[in-house]
Scaffold this motif. Structure first.
Motif, PDB file in Angstrom:
ATOM      1  N   LYS A  29       0.994  -1.662  -0.098  1.00 49.07           N
ATOM      2  CA  LYS A  29      -0.324   0.234  -0.374  1.00 49.07           C
ATOM      3  C   LYS A  29       0.581   1.514   0.719  1.00 49.07           C
ATOM      4  N   ASN A  30       2.048   1.533   0.028  1.00 47.83           N
ATOM      5  CA  ASN A  30       2.772   2.275   0.151  1.00 47.83           C
ATOM      6  C   ASN A  30       3.913   2.282  -1.107  1.00 47.83           C
ATOM      7  N   LEU A  31       3.390   2.019  -2.095  1.00 47.70           N
ATOM      8  CA  LEU A  31       4.220   1.558  -2.650  1.00 47.70           C
ATOM      9  C   LEU A  31       3.487   3.044  -4.711  1.00 47.70           C
ATOM     10  N   ASN A  32       3.947   3.388  -4.641  1.00 47.77           N
ATOM     11  CA  ASN A  32       4.032   3.958  -6.396  1.00 47.77           C
ATOM     12  C   ASN A  32       4.039   2.669  -7.113  1.00 47.77           C
ATOM     13  N   LEU A  33       2.519   2.389  -7.661  1.00 42.01           N
ATOM     14  CA  LEU A  33       2.221   1.633  -8.317  1.00 42.01           C
ATOM     15  C   LEU A  33       1.070   1.718  -9.564  1.00 42.01           C
ATOM     16  N   PRO A  34       1.921   0.828 -10.694  1.00 44.97           N
ATOM     17  CA  PRO A  34       1.137   1.126 -11.615  1.00 44.97           C
ATOM     18  C   PRO A  34      -0.462   1.385 -11.938  1.00 44.97           C
ATOM     19  N   ALA A  35      -0.437   2.295 -13.308  1.00 40.15           N
ATOM     20  CA  ALA A  35      -2.186   2.663 -13.016  1.00 40.15           C
ATOM     21  C   ALA A  35      -2.748   1.256 -12.850  1.00 40.15           C
ATOM     22  N   ASN A  53      13.499  -5.965  -3.681  1.00 40.15           N
ATOM     23  CA  ASN A  53      14.481  -6.287  -4.134  1.00 40.15           C
ATOM     24  C   ASN A  53      13.388  -7.039  -5.535  1.00 40.15           C
ATOM     25  N   TYR A  54      12.946  -5.291  -6.507  1.00 40.52           N
ATOM     26  CA  TYR A  54      11.724  -5.980  -7.058  1.00 40.52           C
ATOM     27  C   TYR A  54      12.122  -5.935  -8.561  1.00 40.52           C
ATOM     28  N   LEU A  55      13.543  -5.801  -8.307  1.00 43.35           N
ATOM     29  CA  LEU A  55      14.125  -5.941 -10.092  1.00 43.35           C
ATOM     30  C   LEU A  55      14.489  -7.683 -10.187  1.00 43.35           C
ATOM     31  N   LEU A  56      15.110  -7.943  -8.632  1.00 45.12           N
ATOM     32  CA  LEU A  56      15.259  -9.573  -8.950  1.00 45.12           C
ATOM     33  C   LEU A  56      14.236 -10.381  -8.750  1.00 45.12           C
ATOM     34  N   ALA A  57      12.740  -9.586  -8.039  1.00 39.56           N
ATOM     35  CA  ALA A  57      11.240  -9.806  -8.132  1.00 39.56           C
ATOM     36  C   ALA A  57      10.787 -10.258  -9.521  1.00 39.56           C
ATOM     37  N   GLY A  86       5.946  -2.561 -13.597  1.00 37.84           N
ATOM     38  CA  GLY A  86       6.022  -0.536 -13.151  1.00 37.84           C
ATOM     39  C   GLY A  86       6.639  -0.743 -12.014  1.00 37.84           C
ATOM     40  N   ILE A  87       6.184  -1.070 -10.144  1.00 39.16           N
ATOM     41  CA  ILE A  87       6.693  -1.200  -9.147  1.00 39.16           C
ATOM     42  C   ILE A  87       8.364  -0.899  -9.365  1.00 39.16           C
ATOM     43  N   VAL A  88       9.206  -1.417 -10.168  1.00 45.55           N
ATOM     44  CA  VAL A  88      10.543  -0.989 -10.350  1.00 45.55           C
ATOM     45  C   VAL A  88      10.918   0.214 -10.950  1.00 45.55           C
ATOM     46  N   PHE A  89       9.560   0.051 -11.885  1.00 42.03           N
ATOM     47  CA  PHE A  89      10.451   1.442 -12.532  1.00 42.03           C
ATOM     48  C   PHE A  89       9.797   3.211 -11.757  1.00 42.03           C
ATOM     49  N   LEU A  90       8.564   2.185 -11.016  1.00 44.13           N
ATOM     50  CA  LEU A  90       7.585   3.711 -10.217  1.00 44.13           C
ATOM     51  C   LEU A  90       8.440   3.802  -8.761  1.00 44.13           C
TER      52      LEU A  90
END
Length: 154
Positions: A34-40, A100-104, A149-153
């Motif tokens: 809930k604290n992440l910047n999420l895709p649209a 680690n969102y990229l590794l995920a 999206g989370i990786v980029f945002l």
């Protein structure tokens, strides 16, 4: 309850147990979503446990059908099933606990590949088992969109 029903119940309980274990292992970090910047297009957090419960039930039924098949490929299909379940849990740990969102995301691509291989092997064992895995493949495809999206945002 007859023997086949008990066996089916065990096959359904196994992925549900794996999912519960993953949930237990990430319980202290689930709130990061809930604290992440999420895709649209992002579902609310409360929807994930519902979707995963349905998917784990479908996995369990599919694995039961594959295991019950006289096909020579049933052992291969169950091995692939186990590998993708392990990758599924690892993704949760890497995403939520390690953050680690990229590794995920890379793990998710590997998971997607093994789901495809599992579906192909399930098809050889029992086509119905394979069809039951299509919603899982679609959900993991959508999860890859979310994860990237989370990786980029973030």
């Amino acid at each position: 309850m007859d023997r086949n029903r008990k066996i089916l119940s065990a096959y359904i309980a196994f992925p549900l147990g794996v999912g519960a274990l993953a949930g237990f292992m990430i319980r202290n970090n689930w709130s990061i979503y809930k604290n992440l910047n999420l895709p649209a297009v992002s579902p609310p957090g409360w929807l994930f446990p519902i979707i995963w419960t349905v998917l784990y039930i479908l996995m369990g039924i599919g694995s039961y059908l594959a295991a019950s098949s006289p096909s020579h490929r049933k052992n291969e299909s169950l091995k692939l099933y186990g590998i993708q379940l392990l990758l599924n849990v690892l993704w949760s740990l890497v995403f939520f606990n390690l953050k680690n969102y990229l590794l995920a995301f890379l793990l998710l691509l590997l998971l997607w590949y093994f789901i495809m291989k599992m579906i192909k092997a399930f098809w050889s064992a029992n086509p119905d088992a394979a069809v039951l895995q299509v919603p899982y493949l679609l959900w993991v495809t959508f999860a890859a969109y979310l994860n990237l999206g989370i990786v980029f945002l973030n």
